[in-house]
Scaffold this active site. Structure first.
Site, mmCIF file in Angstrom:
data_model
loop_
_atom_site.group_PDB
_atom_site.id
_atom_site.type_symbol
_atom_site.label_atom_id
_atom_site.label_comp_id
_atom_site.label_asym_id
_atom_site.label_seq_id
_atom_site.Cartn_x
_atom_site.Cartn_y
_atom_site.Cartn_z
ATOM 1 N N GLY A 49 -3.655 -1.913 0.176
ATOM 2 C CA GLY A 49 -3.291 -2.294 1.457
ATOM 3 C C GLY A 49 -2.207 -1.216 1.952
ATOM 4 N N GLN A 54 4.722 2.310 6.516
ATOM 5 C CA GLN A 54 4.408 3.274 5.439
ATOM 6 C C GLN A 54 4.033 4.535 5.879
ATOM 7 O OE1 GLN A 54 2.210 0.435 2.987
ATOM 8 N NE2 GLN A 54 3.511 1.523 1.385
ATOM 9 N N CYS A 102 3.197 0.181 -5.461
ATOM 10 C CA CYS A 102 3.258 0.489 -3.842
ATOM 11 C C CYS A 102 3.247 1.890 -3.706
ATOM 12 C CB CYS A 102 4.749 -0.132 -3.576
ATOM 13 S SG CYS A 102 4.964 0.368 -1.827
ATOM 14 N N LEU A 103 2.460 2.345 -2.819
ATOM 15 C CA LEU A 103 2.304 3.639 -2.290
ATOM 16 C C LEU A 103 3.554 4.410 -1.876
ATOM 17 C CD1 LEU A 103 -1.155 3.796 -0.560
ATOM 18 C CD2 LEU A 103 -0.573 4.389 -2.978
ATOM 19 N N HIS A 144 2.514 -8.822 0.196
ATOM 20 C CA HIS A 144 3.110 -7.410 -0.072
ATOM 21 C C HIS A 144 3.163 -6.597 1.225
ATOM 22 C CE1 HIS A 144 3.801 -3.552 -2.890
ATOM 23 N NE2 HIS A 144 3.320 -2.913 -1.432
ATOM 24 N N GLU A 145 1.945 -6.612 1.989
ATOM 25 C CA GLU A 145 1.989 -5.998 3.367
ATOM 26 C C GLU A 145 2.848 -6.675 4.411
ATOM 27 O OE1 GLU A 145 0.995 -3.160 2.916
ATOM 28 O OE2 GLU A 145 -0.137 -3.385 1.124
ATOM 29 N N HIS A 148 6.363 -5.605 4.143
ATOM 30 C CA HIS A 148 6.856 -4.142 4.394
ATOM 31 C C HIS A 148 6.717 -4.353 6.047
ATOM 32 C CE1 HIS A 148 5.867 -1.313 1.515
ATOM 33 N NE2 HIS A 148 4.896 -1.606 1.139
HETATM 34 ZN ZN LIG Z 1 3.814 -1.255 -0.437
#
Ligand SMILES: [Zn+2]
Length: 176
Positions: A49, A54, A102-103, A144-145, A148
């Site tokens: 995701g 991000q 997480c990226l 999670h997204e 963000h």
């Molecule tokens: Zn993330």
């Protein structure tokens, strides 16, 4: 299409609540290209995701897909989905703990409690209304997204920091 640079934890954009996307903005060629760029960026970095903030755009857009993924082997597949202005509602109070990465927080994993089942309401990339239920890992990725887009990261949701681990140690000591 372009692969975008991914923000890392500490950049203020990750802590801002993102802005709603208007119908006109969503239709624009620039926004459609941005969504394509988000998708190729997610795939390039083996993410499941990616939220717009991000990649430095404080807008309510998230993309997700769980295909064959070396970062998340053995997870149920989720088709490519674009969520614009999403809202989520838990379907019950039941939560489950599972690992997240997480990226924007490279090389770490930690156990995060999430609602097991949620209802998701959003627009797709064409402005069409989406309304569906998500369960288990699918529900986890969306929560999670969604976090963000509201300036939160998974560390904020962790209850037990003794599970926080670097990927190498995660593979060595925690992966069953
Ligand atoms: Zn993330």
């Amino acid at each position: 299409m372009s692969i975008l640079k991914v923000t890392r934890l500490g950049h203020p954009v990750l802590r801002k609540v993102t802005e709603n996307v208007s119908a006109a903005e969503l239709k624009s060629a620039a926004m459609q290209k941005f969504i394509d760029d988000m998708i190729v960026t997610m795939k390039e970095y083996d993410g499941v995701g990616l939220a717009a903030d991000q990649v430095f755009e404080s807008k309510q857009i998230a993309v997700l897909e769980v295909a064959e993924n070396p970062r998340y082997p053995d997870k149920p597949k989720v088709p490519l989905t674009v969520l614009v202005n999403p809202r989520i509602t838990p379907l019950s109070e039941e939560t489950e703990n599972d690992w997240e990465g997480c990226l924007s927080i490279p090389d770490l994993r930690g156990q995060v409690p999430r609602y097991s089942s949620i209802r998701v309401q959003a627009l797709d990339r064409n402005g069409k209304k989406l309304n569906f239920e998500a369960h288990g890992f699918h529900a986890r990725v969306i929560q999670h997204e969604f976090d963000h887009l509201n300036g939160k990261v998974y560390l904020d949701r962790m209850k037990d920091f003794t599970t926080l681990a670097f990927l190498q140690e995660f593979a060595r000591y925690w992966l069953k």
